[in-house]
Design a protein around this motif. Structure first.
Motif, PDB file in Angstrom:
ATOM      1  N   LYS A   5       0.836  -1.190   0.000  1.00  9.94           N
ATOM      2  CA  LYS A   5       0.000   0.000   0.000  1.00  9.94           C
ATOM      3  C   LYS A   5       0.869   1.237   0.000  1.00  9.94           C
ATOM      4  N   ARG A   8       0.273   7.515   2.565  1.00  9.70           N
ATOM      5  CA  ARG A   8      -0.437   8.760   2.321  1.00  9.70           C
ATOM      6  C   ARG A   8       0.550   9.918   2.342  1.00  9.70           C
ATOM      7  N   HIS A  10       1.450  13.961   2.765  1.00  8.28           N
ATOM      8  CA  HIS A  10       0.972  15.133   3.487  1.00  8.28           C
ATOM      9  C   HIS A  10       1.834  16.346   3.144  1.00  8.28           C
ATOM     10  N   GLY A  66      -2.058  17.189  -0.160  1.00  3.19           N
ATOM     11  CA  GLY A  66      -2.053  15.867   0.455  1.00  3.19           C
ATOM     12  C   GLY A  66      -2.932  14.940  -0.356  1.00  3.19           C
ATOM     13  N   TRP A  67      -2.522  13.674  -0.462  1.00  8.13           N
ATOM     14  CA  TRP A  67      -3.316  12.708  -1.226  1.00  8.13           C
ATOM     15  C   TRP A  67      -3.058  11.299  -0.722  1.00  8.13           C
ATOM     16  N   GLY A  68      -3.912  10.376  -1.156  1.00  7.46           N
ATOM     17  CA  GLY A  68      -3.768   8.978  -0.780  1.00  7.46           C
ATOM     18  C   GLY A  68      -4.403   8.093  -1.827  1.00  7.46           C
ATOM     19  N   GLY A  69      -4.260   6.769  -1.625  1.00  6.48           N
ATOM     20  CA  GLY A  69      -4.827   5.808  -2.560  1.00  6.48           C
ATOM     21  C   GLY A  69      -3.758   5.010  -3.268  1.00  6.48           C
ATOM     22  N   ASP A  70      -4.153   3.856  -3.808  1.00  5.70           N
ATOM     23  CA  ASP A  70      -3.227   2.944  -4.477  1.00  5.70           C
ATOM     24  C   ASP A  70      -3.416   2.904  -5.987  1.00  5.70           C
ATOM     25  N   ARG A  74      -4.643   9.051  -7.791  1.00  7.63           N
ATOM     26  CA  ARG A  74      -4.874   9.107  -6.354  1.00  7.63           C
ATOM     27  C   ARG A  74      -5.981  10.106  -6.020  1.00  7.63           C
ATOM     28  N   THR A  75      -6.379  10.136  -4.760  1.00  4.92           N
ATOM     29  CA  THR A  75      -7.449  11.006  -4.309  1.00  4.92           C
ATOM     30  C   THR A  75      -6.878  12.172  -3.507  1.00  4.92           C
ATOM     31  N   ARG A  77      -6.619  14.854  -0.796  1.00  7.68           N
ATOM     32  CA  ARG A  77      -7.128  14.924   0.577  1.00  7.68           C
ATOM     33  C   ARG A  77      -7.049  16.323   1.165  1.00  7.68           C
TER      34      ARG A  77
END
Length: 269
Positions: A5, A8, A10, A66-70, A74-75, A77
């Motif tokens: 994974k 995330r 920041h 900031g973003w996250g996801g695999d 990505r998404t 944030r």
């Protein structure tokens, strides 16, 4: 085996390069970040009037994202304006969009280029402040992105023979072969697009400077920057695979629409 994974992210320094509509309320963003390179993000709900990011996610503005996801996209944030300068306007705005197009065409996604990110930030600031000649800023960044992408040949050697350049001789930059000595027998067209060995050596010295963007601004001033436009354009077209950059064509179209002689101001209020 399960895919690891992705952590995330920041407060990543970043710039928006381009925005695409994804739905009635969301956008896909192409961003250039310092530690992660080019990244695609989905900004959900950002087009809604109530979105706190609506006025933040603009090109040519220093941001913290900031973003996250695999997934490949990505998404988003979080997004904050970092401050520092206002957005360029007029011709400098189009020049900034041209720099963005170069990044989109020449860099792969998820490939970090922290030094180039810093040079890009310097170039955007220079365009916004308007204290440097626009052409010098563009030429300097073109040289830096070509070098960072591994597409710029040595500018202190004749590439076929690896012989050091002669300051008084003239050399043309060929996309397939690097610098090549230009002889009178090559014809007037080849001589027209050739630069002196002293000019190429000065550019290589600027690239090797501890602060290459500032050094290249000085090296690309005036006639030298104008002479560089054609050879660098050919090199960029060759490696990007495009005939005409869209932002450059837009600049030319706008200039054609401008009157050669502005109308006299009216005496009416």
């Amino acid at each position: 085996m399960a895919q690891a994974k992705l952590p995330r992210v920041h407060e990543e320094p970043a710039y928006v390069l381009h925005r695409y509509d994804w739905s009635e309320s969301s956008l896909i963003l192409e961003v250039f970040s310092r530690r992660h390179g080019r990244v695609a993000l989905v900004a959900k709900g950002v087009k809604r009037p109530t979105s706190q990011y609506r006025a933040v996610l603009l090109p040519l503005q220093p941001l913290r994202l900031g973003w996250g996801g695999d997934a490949e996209v990505r998404t988003l944030r979080s997004a904050h304006w970092q401050g520092g300068h206002v957005m360029p306007s007029g011709d400098t705005l189009l020049a900034g969009y041209y720099l963005n197009e170069l990044l989109l065409k020449l860099l792969a996604r998820d490939d970090a280029h922290p030094k180039l990110f810093d040079h890009y930030a310097d170039a955007v600031l220079a365009l916004a402040e308007g204290q440097q000649a626009q052409a010098a800023v563009v030429r300097a960044f073109e040289l830096l992105i070509l070098r960072e992408a591994g597409l710029l040949p040595a500018l202190d050697l004749e590439c076929a023979s690896l012989a050091p350049l002669l300051p008084d001789a003239h050399y043309r930059l060929e996309p397939e072969a690097g610098l090549r000595l230009t002889e009178p027998a090559d014809g007037p067209s080849a001589l027209h697009h050739a630069l002196s060995g002293a000019c190429w050596l000065a550019l290589q010295a600027a690239l090797d400077d501890p602060y290459p963007f500032a050094a290249l601004l000085r090296a690309c001033e005036g006639a030298r920057g104008h002479a560089l436009r054609q050879p660098l354009r050919q090199l960029l077209h060759y490696h990007s695979g495009v005939r005409v950059f869209q932002t450059r064509q837009l600049m030319l179209d706008i200039r054609r629409l401008r009157p050669a002689h502005p109308p006299e101001p009216s005496s009416r209020p």
